[in-house]
Enzyme design. Structure first.
Site, short mmCIF file in Angstrom:
data_model
loop_
_atom_site.label_atom_id
_atom_site.label_comp_id
_atom_site.label_asym_id
_atom_site.label_seq_id
_atom_site.Cartn_x
_atom_site.Cartn_y
_atom_site.Cartn_z
N CYS A 108 -30.80 8.82 35.01
CA CYS A 108 -29.71 9.51 34.31
C CYS A 108 -28.21 9.80 35.12
O CYS A 108 -27.45 10.16 34.41
CB CYS A 108 -30.27 11.29 34.22
SG CYS A 108 -31.76 11.08 33.11
N HIS A 232 -24.07 15.92 33.51
CA HIS A 232 -25.06 15.16 32.79
C HIS A 232 -26.02 16.29 32.01
O HIS A 232 -26.29 17.38 32.73
CB HIS A 232 -26.42 14.55 33.77
CG HIS A 232 -27.69 14.22 33.23
ND1 HIS A 232 -27.57 13.49 32.09
CD2 HIS A 232 -28.96 14.42 33.70
CE1 HIS A 232 -29.08 13.12 31.78
NE2 HIS A 232 -29.67 13.88 32.58
N ASN A 262 -31.56 15.14 26.42
CA ASN A 262 -31.19 14.61 27.39
C ASN A 262 -31.00 13.06 26.96
O ASN A 262 -32.05 12.58 26.85
CB ASN A 262 -32.21 14.77 28.43
CG ASN A 262 -31.97 13.91 29.75
OD1 ASN A 262 -31.13 13.29 29.89
ND2 ASN A 262 -32.65 14.47 30.77
N1 COA Z 1 -43.46 24.43 24.84
C1 COA Z 1 -43.95 25.39 24.93
N2 COA Z 1 -44.42 26.06 26.23
C2 COA Z 1 -44.31 25.22 27.20
C3 COA Z 1 -43.70 23.64 27.15
C4 COA Z 1 -43.48 23.65 25.93
N3 COA Z 1 -42.74 22.31 25.58
N4 COA Z 1 -43.86 23.10 28.37
C5 COA Z 1 -44.61 24.02 29.24
N5 COA Z 1 -44.83 25.26 28.59
C6 COA Z 1 -45.33 26.47 28.98
C7 COA Z 1 -46.39 26.35 30.15
O1 COA Z 1 -47.40 26.04 29.85
C8 COA Z 1 -46.44 27.58 31.10
O2 COA Z 1 -47.24 28.46 30.24
P1 COA Z 1 -47.76 29.47 31.42
O3 COA Z 1 -46.62 30.61 31.63
O4 COA Z 1 -48.68 30.25 30.13
O5 COA Z 1 -48.73 28.92 32.20
C9 COA Z 1 -44.82 28.08 30.73
O6 COA Z 1 -44.57 27.44 29.27
C10 COA Z 1 -43.73 27.91 31.92
O7 COA Z 1 -43.81 26.45 32.06
P2 COA Z 1 -42.96 26.07 33.16
O8 COA Z 1 -43.23 24.43 33.63
O9 COA Z 1 -42.76 27.09 34.39
O10 COA Z 1 -41.43 25.88 32.56
P3 COA Z 1 -40.06 25.72 33.19
O11 COA Z 1 -39.26 26.91 33.17
O12 COA Z 1 -40.23 25.08 34.28
O13 COA Z 1 -39.64 24.58 32.07
C11 COA Z 1 -38.71 22.48 32.23
C12 COA Z 1 -40.09 23.25 31.76
C13 COA Z 1 -39.52 21.00 31.84
C14 COA Z 1 -38.14 22.69 30.79
C15 COA Z 1 -37.89 22.46 33.22
O14 COA Z 1 -38.93 22.56 34.44
C16 COA Z 1 -36.98 21.61 33.44
O15 COA Z 1 -36.35 21.34 32.66
N6 COA Z 1 -37.14 20.50 34.50
C17 COA Z 1 -36.01 19.68 34.72
C18 COA Z 1 -36.31 18.48 34.04
C19 COA Z 1 -35.30 17.67 33.82
O16 COA Z 1 -34.24 17.88 33.83
N7 COA Z 1 -35.45 16.37 33.85
C20 COA Z 1 -34.84 15.27 33.62
C21 COA Z 1 -34.03 14.87 34.75
S1 COA Z 1 -32.69 13.94 34.63
#
Ligand code: COA
Length: 307
Positions: A108, A232, A262
């Site tokens: 990215c 980004h 993204n």
């Molecule tokens: N839809 C619904 N629920 C979801 C889900 C989805 N797509 N993905 C995870 N959950 C749930 C989890 O199971 C968890 O449930 P629980 O509380 O019952 O255990 C809850 O939502 C929170 O999950 P978590 O993984 O802690 O969420 P988060 O706030 O960390 O968000 C991302 C997840 C992936 C959106 C976030 O971590 C993120 O954006 N990370 C960076 C990713 C990125 O930018 N990558 C590209 C880099 S170039």
């Protein structure tokens, strides 16, 4: 010496996939995706080549140049059409370019790595370089995996950069890579994207803030001087956290992830184009362009728009 941005172009597939549509097949919801990421919909379709051709053609037309003026093509892509050959020569062929053409993969951060590569080419004898970021991420998404499926989209963006002995749009860069974090975001041969989202999030904020501060320092400006931040587009919460630490209000930040998700190497040129369409790119203004991604890699640049 200096380098000027002369023209820009973009391409996105027609097919829109909304959060509600994903919720039909995945255990997710529009509310969860919007609150946790800021993404409302994404575009799906095409290929790195087909999208890159449209964006590249538009950027050349926007620059007012002829095809024969372009003397190098650098394509940033994480999702080349084939492992071999590179996609850049195929795009060049479709466009009718006969210049050298190569792919750069910095995930990215790819577009900014490609711009930095173009800057080096222009410093050493090339006159006009076409830089394209083009991605077909949807091909490498497991659509039954809610962790990745909600985040990614397809698209392309391009810019023509020209050598100018009398002026400079690109004031500074700061790029970096940390391969010890390689396993955080991967796509194995024949596999799908997989990610440790929490750890990527944590590190992304850190590297964006650090590289932005270093790029500003080497350009001799502070955050107060910036009219625009073009980050980004991975997650609105990453952008909010990073800009808050830099002391930059969200009003100065360009957001397109709500519409495109993204799009990796395509996201910064897509966001630039949106800013320009909305009259937010003004001659003489300073902008921060900053990306991060798998690798991990990161890259920031300070730009002073000449037009
Ligand atoms: N839809 C619904 N629920 C979801 C889900 C989805 N797509 N993905 C995870 N959950 C749930 C989890 O199971 C968890 O449930 P629980 O509380 O019952 O255990 C809850 O939502 C929170 O999950 P978590 O993984 O802690 O969420 P988060 O706030 O960390 O968000 C991302 C997840 C992936 C959106 C976030 O971590 C993120 O954006 N990370 C960076 C990713 C990125 O930018 N990558 C590209 C880099 S170039």
């Amino acid at each position: 010496m200096g380098v000027r941005f002369r023209g820009w172009g973009i391409a996105v597939p027609d097919r829109i996939v909304t959060n509600d549509e994903l919720s039909l097949t995945l255990d997710t919801s529009d509310q969860w995706i919007t609150e946790r990421t800021g993404i409302r919909e994404r575009r799906v379709g095409g290929s790195a080549m087909s999208l890159g051709v449209i964006a590249g053609r538009d950027a050349i037309a926007d620059s007012g140049m002829e095809l024969s003026d372009i003397d190098f093509l650098v394509l940033a892509t994480t999702t080349p059409d084939r492992l071999c050959p590179a996609t850049a020569p195929m795009i060049a062929n479709e466009l009718g370019l006969t210049c050298p053409a190569m792919d750069v993969n910095a995930a990215c951060s790819g577009f900014m790595y490609a711009v930095r590569t173009a800057y080096g080419l222009l410093e050493t004898g090339n006159k006009r370089v076409l830089v394209i970021g083009a991605e077909h991420l949807s091909r490498w998404v497991d659509w039954s995996d809610r962790n990745m499926a909600v985040l990614l989209g397809d698209g392309a963006g391009a810019a023509v950069l020209e050598y100018d002995p009398d002026g400079n749009d690109l004031l500074s860069f700061h790029l970096g890579a940390d391969g010890s974090a390689a396993d955080l975001l991967t796509c194995e041969h024949g596999g799908f994207f997989q990610m440790d989202g929490k750890e990527v999030f944590r590190r992304a904020v850190r590297v964006v803030v650090d590289s932005a501060e270093k790029a500003m320092a080497s350009a001799g400006i502070t955050a107060d001087d910036l009219s625009l931040v073009i980050p980004h587009q991975a997650n609105i919460r990453i952008i909010q956290a990073a800009t808050q630490r830099l002391g930059i209000e969200m009003e100065r930040t360009v957001i397109t992830l709500d519409r495109y998700g993204n799009t990796s190497s395509a996201s910064i040129p897509l966001a630039f184009y949106d800013a320009r369409e909305n009259g937010r790119v003004k001659s003489g203004d300073y902008a921060l362009l900053t990306g991060f991604g798998a690798g991990m890699t990161w890259a920031s640049a300070i730009v002073k728009w000449s037009r």
